[in-house]
Scaffold this motif. Structure first.
Motif: not given
Length: 427
Positions: A195-224
């Motif tokens: 939801e945060l990524i979609a909000f930011c890219k709506k404001i500036k479509p060409d902005v890049l988004v990096m997610v620090d995924n440390c400690y989160g991999e495989f806790v859910e069925t989807i990833e950032p």
């Protein structure tokens, strides 16, 4: 089981502490069942990616020197890209840690005059020097990259209006830290990040988004990377290494971003073509294969910890009933003495260096003394049983890991026992 109770007693866990833990476990059966379902899905996802990419014994051959035409290395990166549903991935033992992976991703995709934005408040301690929030040689600030942040609201949610105001023509890259780091804010779910990524890219479509995924991999069925992240970044001595990877990091994302990361890690013109695997391929492949079930055990340990400490009056983040989005359990202990006792229990439960006694000390990249308990097969491996925290109010300790659920369970029981032995709590 009397034999187990006797063995635990020999190891230092009293019958009262053991029984207290068993009572908590009765309340957690349904939650643990849900964790197992997620692990089963993620296990199938990893297995399908390995089968699709025809992983074979030939992939485990060691390479040296330049590492040209390293089939195993290149195929592992295809496996990661398929699991994370990205165009490309960079998975290398030459990436020394999670902070290094984040540094490669940032420095490869930011140029002088660009601005980096954190819409989730202050980044983790070690990244602050990378950015230049705390001055350091070779920081992004030294190379002309400016930085701006938007703090979270008091309830831990995103300040969308503040973010809207902060994004400007110079904003090139947005960094989102999924896990809490040394803070007691909530860890963000992948859905929230999307939801945060979609909000930011709506404001500036060409902005890049990096997610620090440390400690989160495989806790859910989807990833950032499934919800719009241009780069998803992590360490192999955390979740995705499954406890077997001795070193390494990964960056999964768009081909354009990953190509630049390859050039930054090695050299312009060389990119991902160089980088010998040094015989580490079996551990990197097998660790990734085991990661979903290892992560499930670590998550159970975190939930168990909250359900033991919260009823005793210690604030826990997440609390005993909240859904989890990473493997970290923060427990506010209220004093340095309590932090030391807790960490002594974790250390005493370790298979390696169980006889050592953790004490606070200075560590590179941190502005406070830090206490760390970790008797690990791989130095600093956060997917193995460990606990650490900065010696500063509110004196929170951050527990994570456990290569098996049973080891995580023992560690938490031992931490509780040490607290009792130090007359800091009573059951």
């Amino acid at each position: 089981m009397e034999e187990l109770l006797e063995l635990y007693s020999v190891m230092g866990v009293s019958p009262a502490v053991y029984q207290y833990g068993e009572e908590a476990l009765k309340r957690l059966e349904s939650r643990f069942s849900e964790i197992d379902k997620i692990a089963e899905y993620n296990q199938a996802k990893v297995l399908a990616a390995m089968q699709k990419n025809h992983v074979s014994a030939a992939c485990f051959a060691a390479t040296t020197g330049y590492g040209y035409d390293d089939m195993g290395r290149d195929n592992l990166e295809r496996v990661y890209a398929d699991v994370f549903h990205t165009e490309s991935a960079l998975v290398r033992p030459q990436i020394t840690c999670g902070t290094h992976a984040l540094t490669v991703a940032l420095s490869a995709n930011l140029l002088p005059g660009d601005e980096l934005l954190s819409p989730v408040g202050l980044p983790y301690d070690t990244l602050q020097e990378v950015i230049g929030i705390r001055p350091s040689p070779c920081s992004l600030a030294e190379y002309g990259v400016s930085y701006r942040q938007v703090d979270l609201l008091e309830d831990g949610s995103f300040d969308y209006e503040g973010i809207r105001s902060a994004i400007n023509e110079k904003t090139k890259l947005i960094t989102i830290q999924r896990s809490k780091g040394y803070a007691t804010r909530p860890t963000f779910s992948v859905t929230q990040i999307g939801e945060l990524i979609a909000f930011c890219k709506k404001i500036k479509p060409d902005v890049l988004v990096m997610v620090d995924n440390c400690y989160g991999e495989f806790v859910e069925t989807i990833e950032p990377s499934d919800v719009g992240a241009d780069m998803t970044v992590g360490s192999l001595i955390k979740n995705p290494g499954g406890g077997l990877a001795p070193i390494g990091g990964y960056i999964a994302g768009t081909k354009a971003c990953i190509d630049r990361c390859g050039y930054r890690l090695s050299a312009p013109g060389l990119g991902q073509e160089v980088g010998a695997n040094l015989g580490l391929m079996p551990a990197l492949y097998q660790g990734f294969f085991l990661a979903p079930t290892v992560v499930a055990g670590a998550e159970k340990g975190a939930i168990f910890a909250a359900n033991l400490y919260e009823p005793l009056g210690f604030p826990c983040f997440p609390n005993a009933t909240e859904n989890r989005h990473d493997i970290i359990q923060a427990v506010e202990l209220g004093s340095e003495a309590a932090m030391v006792a807790f960490c002594k229990g974790i250390q005493a439960a370790a298979p390696v260096d169980s006889f050592a006694s953790p004490i606070p000390g200075d560590m590179p990249g941190y502005d406070s003394q830090v206490i760390m308990a970790a008797g690990a097969f791989v130095q600093g491996s956060s997917i193995e049983l460990s606990a650490d925290g900065p010696i500063r109010p509110p004196y929170a300790v951050y527990f994570q890991g456990g290569l098996t659920w049973y080891h995580a369970k023992l560690g938490i029981l031992m931490s509780l026992q040490k607290m009792i032995d130090a007359d800091l709590i009573q059951l």
